[in-house]
Design an enzyme around this catalytic site. Structure first.
Site, PDB file in Angstrom:
ATOM      1  N   LEU A 125       0.830  -1.199   0.000  1.00  0.00           N
ATOM      2  CA  LEU A 125       0.000   0.000   0.000  1.00  0.00           C
ATOM      3  C   LEU A 125       0.875   1.264   0.000  1.00  0.00           C
ATOM      4  O   LEU A 125       0.697   2.159  -0.821  1.00  0.00           O
ATOM      5  CB  LEU A 125      -0.907  -0.027   1.245  1.00  0.00           C
ATOM      6  N   GLU A 127       3.797   4.145  -0.203  1.00  0.00           N
ATOM      7  CA  GLU A 127       4.740   4.627  -1.224  1.00  0.00           C
ATOM      8  C   GLU A 127       5.619   5.696  -0.599  1.00  0.00           C
ATOM      9  O   GLU A 127       5.289   6.214   0.473  1.00  0.00           O
ATOM     10  CB  GLU A 127       3.963   5.217  -2.416  1.00  0.00           C
ATOM     11  N   ALA A 130       3.406   8.528   0.022  1.00  0.00           N
ATOM     12  CA  ALA A 130       2.053   8.193   0.489  1.00  0.00           C
ATOM     13  C   ALA A 130       2.124   7.136   1.584  1.00  0.00           C
ATOM     14  O   ALA A 130       2.066   5.940   1.320  1.00  0.00           O
ATOM     15  CB  ALA A 130       1.200   7.687  -0.677  1.00  0.00           C
ATOM     16  N   GLY A 131       2.300   7.623   2.831  1.00  0.00           N
ATOM     17  CA  GLY A 131       2.297   6.708   3.987  1.00  0.00           C
ATOM     18  C   GLY A 131       0.957   6.830   4.683  1.00  0.00           C
ATOM     19  O   GLY A 131      -0.003   6.140   4.337  1.00  0.00           O
ATOM     20  N   TRP A 156       8.496   0.163   1.952  1.00  0.00           N
ATOM     21  CA  TRP A 156       8.226  -0.408   3.285  1.00  0.00           C
ATOM     22  C   TRP A 156       7.392  -1.682   3.236  1.00  0.00           C
ATOM     23  O   TRP A 156       6.574  -1.899   4.121  1.00  0.00           O
ATOM     24  CB  TRP A 156       7.427   0.568   4.171  1.00  0.00           C
ATOM     25  N   ILE A 157       7.543  -2.520   2.223  1.00  0.00           N
ATOM     26  CA  ILE A 157       6.625  -3.650   2.114  1.00  0.00           C
ATOM     27  C   ILE A 157       7.185  -4.887   2.831  1.00  0.00           C
ATOM     28  O   ILE A 157       8.131  -5.535   2.358  1.00  0.00           O
ATOM     29  CB  ILE A 157       6.298  -3.953   0.620  1.00  0.00           C
ATOM     30  N   ILE A 338      16.174  -2.085  34.099  1.00  0.00           N
ATOM     31  CA  ILE A 338      16.342  -3.088  35.165  1.00  0.00           C
ATOM     32  C   ILE A 338      17.617  -3.913  34.941  1.00  0.00           C
ATOM     33  O   ILE A 338      18.267  -4.341  35.893  1.00  0.00           O
ATOM     34  CB  ILE A 338      15.074  -3.975  35.254  1.00  0.00           C
ATOM     35  N   GLY A 341      23.596  -1.659  32.898  1.00  0.00           N
ATOM     36  CA  GLY A 341      24.520  -1.594  31.759  1.00  0.00           C
ATOM     37  C   GLY A 341      24.396  -2.803  30.851  1.00  0.00           C
ATOM     38  O   GLY A 341      24.513  -2.691  29.626  1.00  0.00           O
ATOM     39  N   GLU A 364       0.858   0.256  10.196  1.00  0.00           N
ATOM     40  CA  GLU A 364      -0.600   0.017  10.285  1.00  0.00           C
ATOM     41  C   GLU A 364      -1.314   1.140  11.038  1.00  0.00           C
ATOM     42  O   GLU A 364      -2.212   0.894  11.846  1.00  0.00           O
ATOM     43  CB  GLU A 364      -0.891  -1.363  10.867  1.00  0.00           C
TER      44      GLU A 364
END
Ligand SMILES: Cc1cc2nc3c(=O)[nH]c(=O)nc-3n(C[C@H](O)[C@H](O)[C@H](O)COP(=O)(O)OP(=O)(O)OC[C@H]3O[C@@H](n4cnc5c(N)ncnc54)[C@H](O)[C@@H]3O)c2cc1C
Length: 380
Positions: A125, A127, A130-131, A156-157, A338, A341, A364
């Site tokens: 979907l 691009e 186009a996110g 990002w596929i 917790i 180091g 998503e």
């Protein structure tokens, strides 16, 4: 109201949990280190029915309900965040698109091997431009006789470089905004013009290749269209709504892993002649971590339950994903703290959980977009 898992849910949880402890956890550091797609594990999961959990057996699925699937995905993600994405992109996105919007022939031909895990699925979907803004996509599919000619690219596929079946969104009517988007089945091996440009070097989510794809005059037969022209945007939104429940599950799985390790470490590590877990500061951290995990679980179970009952679940899925993803990062962060180091080194998994958790807030639907969705819903 019943907070107990059903017998089937308990069974799937136990089965996947055992598989994860025996097969996934021992491999997780290696998957993280090499960033290689764990094809053998995925094949094994296919044989166990874990690559098509929520789909009917007649299409090669395991015939489980969506809620049981989310529970299974939580367990898988407890073992490996990368494997969690592999399964989520394959099942919640690609598999769901084929199941919900494919015709009978498309289900038989493409969904069955995806569910059996012999084919890998991806959902293309996003691009470069186009996110969050999906209708800004520039990839086009132009009708030419009984074929579509696709030009453009996707970014990002997840699973994109290893997929056998890619669900592609492209504009069939570039002047019609979101109503001009259509969805298609693409078969990289068969469709000339499908190019994998490369894969990303990411902070975490290792093992799941995140690919950049390009389509150069790629011709696909017209019978690869899912549903009708112009329905793609609605297909994508509906699919992402369900997908968000499983990203909540992935978040919870990672948070549980971080908490389990932190509890163990707090009991073993001694400073000032006592286990650090005896210090109130550490005990309270663990208490807060568990409380957040339990709250996220309730949101996830509620959204999954609504979906299973065929009730509206858009706000609840957004809330489950928003909250679970944010607490997943917070819990993983405290897990590192917790460990002191040691938590900042690769000697322990604490830092991997933190890197894997961050992604949940991005894909998503980013946290900002989810807050928009929830706010819009409240002001309807
Ligand atoms: C590892 C990984 C795997 C992915 N897998 C897939 C996949 O399989 N398939 C696929 O199609 N995509 C996939 N994606 C893409 C993902 O869905 C997008 O990255 C995401 O939707 C955000 O889009 P963007 O990266 O372009 O960011 P942008 O949309 O450019 O957003 C940038 C920032 O602006 C904010 N913003 C944008 N619009 C608004 C608004 N209206 N209101 C408030 N804030 C806003 C965002 O929240 C964000 O903080 C993946 C991404 C990653 C990183």
């Amino acid at each position: 109201m019943d907070f107990a898992l059903t017998a089937e849910q308990k069974q799937i949880k136990d089965m996947v949990s055992e598989f994860v402890d025996e097969e996934v956890k021992p491999r997780a550091a290696e998957i993280d280190e090499t960033d290689e797609f764990p094809a053998d594990l995925v094949a094994e999961m296919g044989e166990l029915g874990l690559m098509g959990m929520p789909f009917p057996e007649e299409y090669g699925g395991a015939g489980l309900d969506y809620h049981s699937y989310a529970i299974g995905l939580e367990e898988i993600s407890r073992g490996s965040g990368g494997l969690g994405t592999i399964v989520a992109a394959h099942t919640s996105l690609a598999g769901n698109m084929l199941y919900e919007f494919g015709n009978e022939e498309q289900k038989q031909e493409y969904l069955t091997p995806v569910n059996e895990g012999t084919d890998i699925g991806a959902f293309a979907l996003s691009e470069p431009g186009a996110g969050s803004d999906v209708p800004a996509m520039e990839t086009t599919a132009k009708k030419d006789g009984d074929e579509y000619v696709v030009n453009g690219g996707k970014l990002w596929i997840s699973n994109g470089s290893v997929a056998d079946t890619v669900i592609l969104f492209a504009k069939t009517d570039p002047d019609a905004g979101n109503k001009g988007i259509s969805s298609f089945v693409v078969r990289p091996e068969e469709d000339d013009g499908f190019v994998v440009e490369g894969t990303e070097h990411k902070l975490g989510d290792k093992g799941c290749p995140t690919a950049e794809l390009r389509f150069d005059d790629m011709r696909i037969p017209e019978d690869r269209l899912l549903g009708d022209e112009g329905e793609g945007f609605v297909h994508a939104l509906k699919t992402l709504n369900g997908g968000r429940i499983t990203i909540a599950a992935r978040s919870i799985g990672i948070a549980r892993a971080a908490l389990d390790d932190a509890v163990k470490y707090a009991g073993e590590r001694e400073q000032f002649d006592q286990p650090i877990g005896d210090f109130q500061a550490i005990k309270h951290k663990l208490a807060d971590m568990d409380t957040k995990v339990q709250a996220a679980k309730l949101l996830m179970h509620k959204a999954a339950d609504l979906k299973m009952r065929d009730e509206t679940f858009i706000k609840e899925a957004a809330q489950a994903k928003l909250y679970a993803s944010e607490i997943s990062r917070e819990v993983a962060n405290e897990g590192i703290q917790i460990h002191g180091g040691y938590g900042y080194t690769k000697d322990f998994a604490a830092e991997r959980y933190y890197r894997d958790a961050k992604l949940n807030e991005i894909y998503e639907g980013t946290s900002e977009i989810l807050r928009n969705t929830i706010g819009d819903w409240l002001q309807k």
